[in-house]
Design an enzyme around this catalytic site. Structure first.
Site, PDB file in Angstrom:
ATOM      1  N   ALA A  74      13.995  21.508  26.650  1.00 29.26           N
ATOM      2  CA  ALA A  74      12.803  22.229  26.176  1.00 29.26           C
ATOM      3  C   ALA A  74      13.207  23.333  25.204  1.00 29.26           C
ATOM      4  O   ALA A  74      14.001  24.205  25.545  1.00 29.26           O
ATOM      5  CB  ALA A  74      12.069  22.834  27.369  1.00 29.26           C
ATOM      6  N   TYR A 141      17.453  28.814  14.536  1.00 27.27           N
ATOM      7  CA  TYR A 141      17.474  27.728  15.522  1.00 27.27           C
ATOM      8  C   TYR A 141      18.919  27.468  16.003  1.00 27.27           C
ATOM      9  O   TYR A 141      19.204  27.471  17.201  1.00 27.27           O
ATOM     10  CB  TYR A 141      16.873  26.456  14.912  1.00 27.27           C
ATOM     11  CG  TYR A 141      17.171  25.219  15.707  1.00 27.27           C
ATOM     12  CD1 TYR A 141      16.714  25.090  17.015  1.00 27.27           C
ATOM     13  CD2 TYR A 141      17.937  24.183  15.167  1.00 27.27           C
ATOM     14  CE1 TYR A 141      17.009  23.953  17.757  1.00 27.27           C
ATOM     15  CE2 TYR A 141      18.226  23.052  15.902  1.00 27.27           C
ATOM     16  CZ  TYR A 141      17.774  22.941  17.199  1.00 27.27           C
ATOM     17  OH  TYR A 141      18.075  21.831  17.938  1.00 27.27           O
TER      18      TYR A 141
END
Ligand code: UDP
Length: 326
Positions: A74, A141
């Site tokens: 996730a 990220y």
């Protein structure tokens, strides 16, 4: 084993869940369905809709199910978005990972697998890229994944949590005609190319043909999602012998033009492509050196062939042109 899978309704997570169930493991999925799809979760897995920000939910899941291992998929995963909204990544990705780790330590979980990324290697000194290549995250990220890798290092050193950080190169393909990739928005090359073949887009824009590569377009290492799934399962079984970090790719690079050409052959559609400018943050070439996991765990990709990869994706996309929403 009983495994808690976060993000088990997403593209890679749901494929791994399906392979774990087939291998006889008991699987509990937590997913907030922000990107994932309930229909993608194997029917024999327990599904809990919830968010990793909810620490008390994590406590109650771990108390009830007592997982022996956690696989953590996730995450916010878009490089471009992470530059525009860094706190979604450096904030939420890291905070949610910390919640999960705290829960894991509190509840005595001994094994942890992290989805990591090739976005750690923005400026590689050697190609193919081995796991000990210097780390230069290419975006918030990539940095968020690197921070989680570092947290895992300390959880191992201080609490004996054994972990594997698996850095995927370009995940692609479909596990079956009914289990595939369905992102909104879609940004990845192969699904976009196949959307053109389905008549859902007029053309593909190729992001630059002036790179220092054989045909000027970017080269990537496309690794089939089923091969990724096998790597997770092998790594999970090996964790008691120690933590590890692997790069996962098939070791072959294909250019954007080669991908488009193969998709034309597989689909029989002309797939018009127009040339666009470079996408910020795209390195010219990313190819993985996966020798370590091949030698240590005997991992051998079963679908290294670009035609097989695109054929499997085409089966999924052509049978589910609107993904899981139909
Ligand atoms: N790409 C492209 N047009 C698109 C989407 C992607 O030319 O509409 C290129 C992109 O620049 C990269 C390659 O395809 O070189 C793979 O991109 P993708 O987003 O699938 O994966 P990434 O390499 O960013 O993880």
């Amino acid at each position: 084993m009983k495994i808690l899978v976060t993000g088990g309704a997403g593209y890679i997570g749901s494929t791994v869940v399906s392979e774990l169930v087939k291998a006889g493991d008991d699987v509990v999925v937590i997913d907030n369905l922000s990107q994932g799809h309930r229909a993608a979760v194997h029917r024999d897995a327990i599904f809990i809709e919830g968010d990793l920000a909810d620490r008390s939910l994590l406590d109650s899941i771990m108390a009830e199910h007592q997982p022996e291992g956690i696989m953590h998929f996730a995450s916010n995963t878009l490089v471009g978005e992470s530059v525009e909204k860094p706190f979604l990544y450096l904030g939420d990705n890291v905070r949610n990972g910390l919640n999960l780790l705290e829960g894991a330590i509190d509840h005595g979980v001994r094994r942890f697998i992290l989805s990591s990324t090739a976005n750690l290697f923005d400026d590689p000194e050697r190609i193919p890229i081995a796991a000990d290549e210097r780390i230069v995250p290419g975006s918030p990220y990539g940095e968020s994944k690197y921070l989680l890798e570092r947290l895992l290092f300390w959880m191992d050193a201080l609490y004996g949590l054994r972990y594997a950080a698996l850095r995927y190169f370009n995940a692609c393909g479909a596990a079956s005609p009914d289990l595939g990739e369905d992102h909104d928005p879609e940004t990845h090359l192969i699904p976009l190319v196949l959307q053109v073949a389905l008549g859902q887009r007029n053309s593909l824009t190729i992001f630059g043909d002036n790179y220092d590569t054989s045909d000027g377009t970017c080269i990537r290492d496309y690794i089939h999602v089923l091969d990724l799934a096998q790597a997770h399962i092998l790594a999970l079984r090996a964790l008691d012998e120690g933590s590890r970090v692997y790069n996962l790719g098939n070791g072959n690079g294909f250019s954007v033009k080669e991908v488009v050409e193969m998709a034309r052959r597989v689909t029989g559609h002309p797939i018009p492509a127009v040339m666009g400018s470079r996408r910020p943050g795209d390195p010219a070439t990313l190819i993985a050196d996966s020798v370590a996991i091949r030698q240590e765990l005997g991992w051998l990709p079963q679908f290294p062939d670009l035609r097989d990869i695109i054929e499997s994706a085409w089966l999924w996309h052509s049978q589910h042109p609107h993904g899981y929403e139909e």
